[in-house]
Design a protein around this motif. Structure first.
Motif, short mmCIF file in Angstrom:
data_model
loop_
_atom_site.label_atom_id
_atom_site.label_comp_id
_atom_site.label_asym_id
_atom_site.label_seq_id
_atom_site.Cartn_x
_atom_site.Cartn_y
_atom_site.Cartn_z
N LEU B 334 53.00 -54.24 28.48
CA LEU B 334 52.39 -55.55 28.20
C LEU B 334 51.43 -55.46 27.03
O LEU B 334 51.30 -56.40 26.24
CB LEU B 334 51.68 -56.09 29.44
CG LEU B 334 52.62 -56.59 30.54
CD1 LEU B 334 51.83 -57.04 31.75
CD2 LEU B 334 53.49 -57.73 30.03
N VAL B 357 46.38 -69.15 23.09
CA VAL B 357 47.39 -69.37 24.13
C VAL B 357 46.72 -69.46 25.50
O VAL B 357 47.02 -70.36 26.30
CB VAL B 357 48.45 -68.24 24.08
CG1 VAL B 357 49.15 -68.10 25.42
CG2 VAL B 357 49.47 -68.50 22.98
N ASN B 391 51.19 -74.78 16.41
CA ASN B 391 51.65 -73.68 15.57
C ASN B 391 51.62 -72.34 16.30
O ASN B 391 52.59 -71.59 16.30
CB ASN B 391 50.68 -73.60 14.39
CG ASN B 391 51.41 -73.51 13.07
OD1 ASN B 391 51.13 -72.60 12.32
ND2 ASN B 391 52.35 -74.38 12.81
N LEU B 393 51.31 -71.84 19.61
CA LEU B 393 52.20 -71.86 20.77
C LEU B 393 53.64 -71.65 20.31
O LEU B 393 54.41 -70.93 20.93
CB LEU B 393 52.10 -73.20 21.51
CG LEU B 393 50.76 -73.52 22.17
CD1 LEU B 393 50.84 -74.85 22.89
CD2 LEU B 393 50.39 -72.43 23.16
N PHE B 396 54.19 -68.04 19.62
CA PHE B 396 54.29 -67.31 20.88
C PHE B 396 55.69 -67.46 21.48
O PHE B 396 56.31 -66.49 21.91
CB PHE B 396 53.23 -67.84 21.85
CG PHE B 396 53.17 -67.13 23.16
CD1 PHE B 396 52.45 -65.96 23.29
CD2 PHE B 396 53.81 -67.63 24.27
CE1 PHE B 396 52.38 -65.29 24.50
CE2 PHE B 396 53.75 -66.97 25.50
CZ PHE B 396 53.02 -65.81 25.61
N LEU B 397 56.19 -68.69 21.48
CA LEU B 397 57.48 -68.90 22.14
C LEU B 397 58.62 -68.32 21.30
O LEU B 397 59.56 -67.75 21.87
CB LEU B 397 57.70 -70.37 22.48
CG LEU B 397 58.12 -71.37 21.43
CD1 LEU B 397 59.66 -71.45 21.40
CD2 LEU B 397 57.58 -72.73 21.79
N ILE B 398 58.54 -68.41 19.98
CA ILE B 398 59.60 -67.81 19.15
C ILE B 398 59.58 -66.29 19.35
O ILE B 398 60.63 -65.65 19.44
CB ILE B 398 59.40 -68.18 17.67
CG1 ILE B 398 59.63 -69.68 17.48
CG2 ILE B 398 60.37 -67.41 16.77
CD1 ILE B 398 59.46 -70.16 16.06
N MET B 400 58.74 -64.71 22.02
CA MET B 400 59.34 -64.42 23.33
C MET B 400 60.86 -64.60 23.29
O MET B 400 61.60 -63.83 23.89
CB MET B 400 58.74 -65.35 24.40
CG MET B 400 57.34 -64.97 24.78
SD MET B 400 57.28 -63.25 25.36
CE MET B 400 55.60 -62.84 24.99
N LEU B 401 61.32 -65.64 22.58
CA LEU B 401 62.75 -65.89 22.50
C LEU B 401 63.44 -64.75 21.75
O LEU B 401 64.50 -64.27 22.15
CB LEU B 401 63.03 -67.22 21.80
CG LEU B 401 62.61 -68.47 22.56
CD1 LEU B 401 62.88 -69.73 21.74
CD2 LEU B 401 63.33 -68.57 23.90
N ALA B 404 63.58 -61.76 24.00
CA ALA B 404 64.63 -61.89 25.02
C ALA B 404 66.01 -61.69 24.40
O ALA B 404 66.81 -60.89 24.89
CB ALA B 404 64.53 -63.26 25.69
N THR B 407 66.55 -58.11 23.35
CA THR B 407 66.78 -57.21 24.48
C THR B 407 68.23 -57.28 24.93
O THR B 407 68.86 -56.26 25.24
CB THR B 407 65.83 -57.56 25.64
OG1 THR B 407 64.49 -57.52 25.15
CG2 THR B 407 65.96 -56.58 26.78
N VAL B 408 68.78 -58.50 24.97
CA VAL B 408 70.20 -58.65 25.33
C VAL B 408 71.07 -57.87 24.34
O VAL B 408 71.95 -57.10 24.74
CB VAL B 408 70.62 -60.14 25.34
CG1 VAL B 408 72.13 -60.26 25.52
CG2 VAL B 408 69.90 -60.89 26.45
N ALA B 411 70.84 -54.21 24.91
CA ALA B 411 71.56 -53.85 26.13
C ALA B 411 73.06 -53.81 25.85
O ALA B 411 73.78 -52.94 26.36
CB ALA B 411 71.24 -54.84 27.25
N TYR B 467 57.93 -66.12 10.93
CA TYR B 467 58.27 -67.28 10.12
C TYR B 467 58.70 -66.91 8.71
O TYR B 467 59.64 -67.47 8.16
CB TYR B 467 57.08 -68.22 10.01
CG TYR B 467 56.72 -68.89 11.30
CD1 TYR B 467 57.62 -69.75 11.91
CD2 TYR B 467 55.49 -68.69 11.91
CE1 TYR B 467 57.30 -70.38 13.11
CE2 TYR B 467 55.16 -69.32 13.09
CZ TYR B 467 56.06 -70.17 13.69
OH TYR B 467 55.73 -70.80 14.85
N LEU B 470 62.20 -65.85 9.12
CA LEU B 470 63.08 -66.86 9.70
C LEU B 470 63.37 -67.99 8.73
O LEU B 470 64.46 -68.54 8.70
CB LEU B 470 62.46 -67.41 10.99
CG LEU B 470 62.40 -66.43 12.15
CD1 LEU B 470 61.72 -67.08 13.35
CD2 LEU B 470 63.80 -65.97 12.54
#
Lengths: 480, 480
Positions: B334, B357, B391, B393, B396-398, B400-401, B404, B407-408, B411, B467, B470
């Motif tokens: 973490l 956040v 901005n 938030l 943070f969410l990008i 995390m996405l 995720a 990680t896929v 894997a 950003y 991206l």
């Protein structure tokens, strides 16, 4: 905070719980396998406590928003606390911690179980276990379509205008009217599924229990092998279809029943949900076919069931996805963070929030090109208010923070990292089965007592859209 | 998009890279262990290509924001692409994929390595490897304090006003001025650390290399055993202190050098950062002492080093946290999502964003009690503009996405779930060591080629605040 009003409603809920024991009691009397007394005693306890509290706290005070929050959180907890009693009285779940976990899992439509041998339970208790799903699911539909939009929880106000029923004025009459309409829809769909399942060869008992598990996106089965036990393609198809239905916004079903058949395809959230399920099914089918050399038909059958079950947060299983490739397992883990549509019985983050979060992500990048432009987020031509967007982002981040903190706690309870993360994802998202120690063929029995209480709390937290519970922890909330 | 201007700057960067090879060349000539020619050849390649591109694309066009984005993303990639050459020429890293991974890891101050035997490398190349950290770190400070606030990336505009240098008008003069000031601070701190490390018994070579790794929060060591190799409490303390310094906003160091000693304790972000580190050190010390029965002093020593190293995203190690309890491992995982202060060389999400956040999370719950009130987010008395909050938030969410989705992908490249997640967390956050297959005592060599390219991309993505990279994928960006 008007505690009188809150207690009054809780009393009424207990009386309602006492009455709802009539159904499992009937099955208990029919099958006569020794759980009748435990049910009758619990019924009496609920009825006496409920009546006592109800009449002692009668008042004419109006429900306000604060009392609404308290009732929702405490209501679910009270139902689970009393609903756990018959399991302990009968002795089939001797420890109250386990019984509470199981009942909370039922009422929150999670479907996580501590039972190693489900089939050893008497029929009356098994029926009660499944019935908690159905009652919880009903509660959730009313909550998410009638109560939460008014309370302004986590972007749910998006649905304020779309809810059937009279215009919002005071809480109670509006809630009652909406509840009545949704109740009819929910009941009707449940009756249809039960009949279809009986056509597939299930007994009335099994058909009812699995209907409860499906319509509530719960996942409790009466069989140790879950739906895999029946090994029937027909039953799997019926359950897949009804899981998809249960994961759909119930106000769409209401529109459909009123003759507006197109309402589904006009709803952006439903379209996203439907396409998402299809894409995921194709992806997992491909994975099973190519990596596990499973024939295409069987791959599709396994993929469709597992993807729909986990995405809608039901948790029924026909295949042990723990034996899939790492990529396949991870896809299942990520699906646990999706959930059904808002206003469905599905849990987790929910489609509408995922959509807004994704749109906001793209928006943020676009903004860099046009730093001074205001680019609103649109959903089907409708502009989403920036406050709602912040609300949704806030929900997403709190969800992630709780997931992270919860995983640490579960790891401290001794679970390995995968099991710790999956157990929190599966309870917070009201799914049921996770990965590792709490995978589809395992159960939650080996987890330490403290861990079980914590996971029970996560079920409640996730089921009630986080805020409804978190607000109870703000001291300001309890002040006059 | 004015490609001429972009190419012109990239040409200049290559010339700069050619010049910076003088330092490793000197060490190569001094130690004479066989890497001189590979360095000289690379220097010539960089110089010729750079000069050619630079003079071919000379123009007087002004830098605009779009070109700024392109230069940042392509600049880092170009430096890594050419910087990888000497490793391949020399043969110590025969595959270009590996060499690129290593050099990108260097320039992005990640510190993830594919080397199994670091000590077998000749001194010149080892020095170049560490130097990429230092150059990358310098680039990041300038980027995050001078360029990103102007570009409005992920809430970094918060620091617009605090940056030293002339007022913003056109990009280049402002950037140059700020860069000069920060360069002096960075150089000065590096000199001090090098001297202190030499006092601890390190050779000039080792002291410089480890200073580069510390000041850039990189993590490349010249020893297989990382800092643990030296087994010196003094060296560990020096490195802990300088990791904390490197994870601090460099505009605070600038204020300090100008005599404003109190600036640290007036800065909310620094205070949070400092307190957070202390709390985490105490927690991990307790865990090591109680669960691993390590004596208190040793527990503190291990905890302090590892917590500071991972939180600041450095990645130096003195203990293998993979052997810690599940809870301990998870805490380290973490911490990979925290990072240093904004305007430091630290990567990951960063303290200021974590603060916003968390505040937003509490705010959302408070709003339920006061549905119609506007509750602003404050940071040390200053109100944060709602756009900046959205901005942050969004960032943070990008983050995390991407975590995720990454990680896929990992894997699917065959990594187990823990290794897959940790490899993405450790590269996206520019930390270096992860868990599982890529733990502190392992390395990234066994990962498939495709996986290495993907992780290299994540290093770049994380290092340049998402950003900046991206935006290059939006077709609109490339239109005239």
């Amino acid at each position: 905070m008007n505690f009188r009003v809150v207690l009054n409603v809780l009393g009424a809920l207990l009386i309602f719980e006492a009455l709802s024991f009539i159904l499992p009691l009937s099955f208990s009397l029919y099958y006569r396998d020794g759980d009748t007394l435990s049910i009758v005693y619990t019924q009496i306890i609920c009825l006496v406590t409920g009546t006592f509290v109800f009449f002692l706290t009668r008042s004419h005070a109006e429900l306000r928003i604060r009392e609404g929050f308290a009732i929702v959180g405490l209501g679910w907890t009270t139902l689970a606390a009393f609903g756990a009693i018959p399991f302990v009285l009968h002795g089939s779940i001797p420890l109250y911690t386990d019984a509470f976990f199981e009942t909370m899992s039922g009422f929150t439509t999670t479907g996580a179980s501590i039972l190693t041998d489900i089939e050893s339970l008497p029929h009356g208790l098994l029926f009660w276990r499944s019935l908690t799903h159905w009652l919880g699911g009903m509660g959730i539909i009313v909550l998410s379509l009638a109560i939460l939009p008014i309370l302004g929880v986590g972007g749910m106000q998006l649905f304020k205008a779309e809810v059937p029923g009279p215009s919002p004025d005071k809480l109670s009459p509006r809630i009652k009217e909406t509840a009545k309409i949704l109740w009819v829809v929910y009941l009707l769909l449940s009756v249809i599924e039960t009949i279809l399942l009986m056509f597939g060869g299930m007994s009335l008992f099994d058909a009812l229990c699995h209907t409860f598990g499906t319509m509530a996106t719960g996942g409790f089965s009466t069989k140790n092998g879950s739906i895999g036990h029946f090994n029937s393609l027909y039953i799997e198809i019926v359950i897949i279809v009804f899981m998809v239905i249960a994961g759909t916004n119930f106000s769409l079903h209401y529109s459909m029943l009123r003759g507006n058949l197109k309402s589904y395809w006009k709803d952006r959230e439903f379209l996203f949900y439907f396409k998402f399920l299809l894409i995921m099914i194709v992806a997992v089918t491909g994975m099973l076919h190519l990596s596990h050399f499973l024939e295409l038909g069987k791959s599709l059958r396994h993929a469709a069931f597992q993807v729909v079950s986990i995405t809608t947060t039901t948790g029924y299983c026909t295949a042990d996805f723990e034996n899939w490739t790492n990529g396949g397992q991870l896809i299942m883990l990520l699906l646990m963070f999706v959930g059904g549509c808002a206003g469905s019985t599905g849990g987790s983050i929910k489609i509408i929030r995922i959509m807004i979060v994704l749109k906001q992500g793209v928006n943020e990048i676009r903004k860099l090109l046009h730093p001074n432009a205001y680019i609103p987020i649109r959903l089907g031509g409708r502009v989403i208010h920036p406050d709602t967007v912040t609300n949704v982002l806030g929900f997403f981040l709190i969800y992630m923070l709780i997931f992270a903190a919860g995983t640490v706690c579960m790891a401290l309870f001794g679970l390995d990292l995968i099991s710790a993360g999956a157990s929190v994802a599966a309870t917070l998202g009201n799914i049921g089965p996770g990965l590792g120690q709490v995978g589809p063929t395992d159960n939650y029995s080996a987890i330490a007592h403290g861990g079980k209480w914590l996971l029970s709390f996560f079920m409640l937290l996730g089921r009630l859209e986080l805020y409804t519970i978190l607000i109870l922890f703000i001291p300001e909330f309890w002040k006059k």
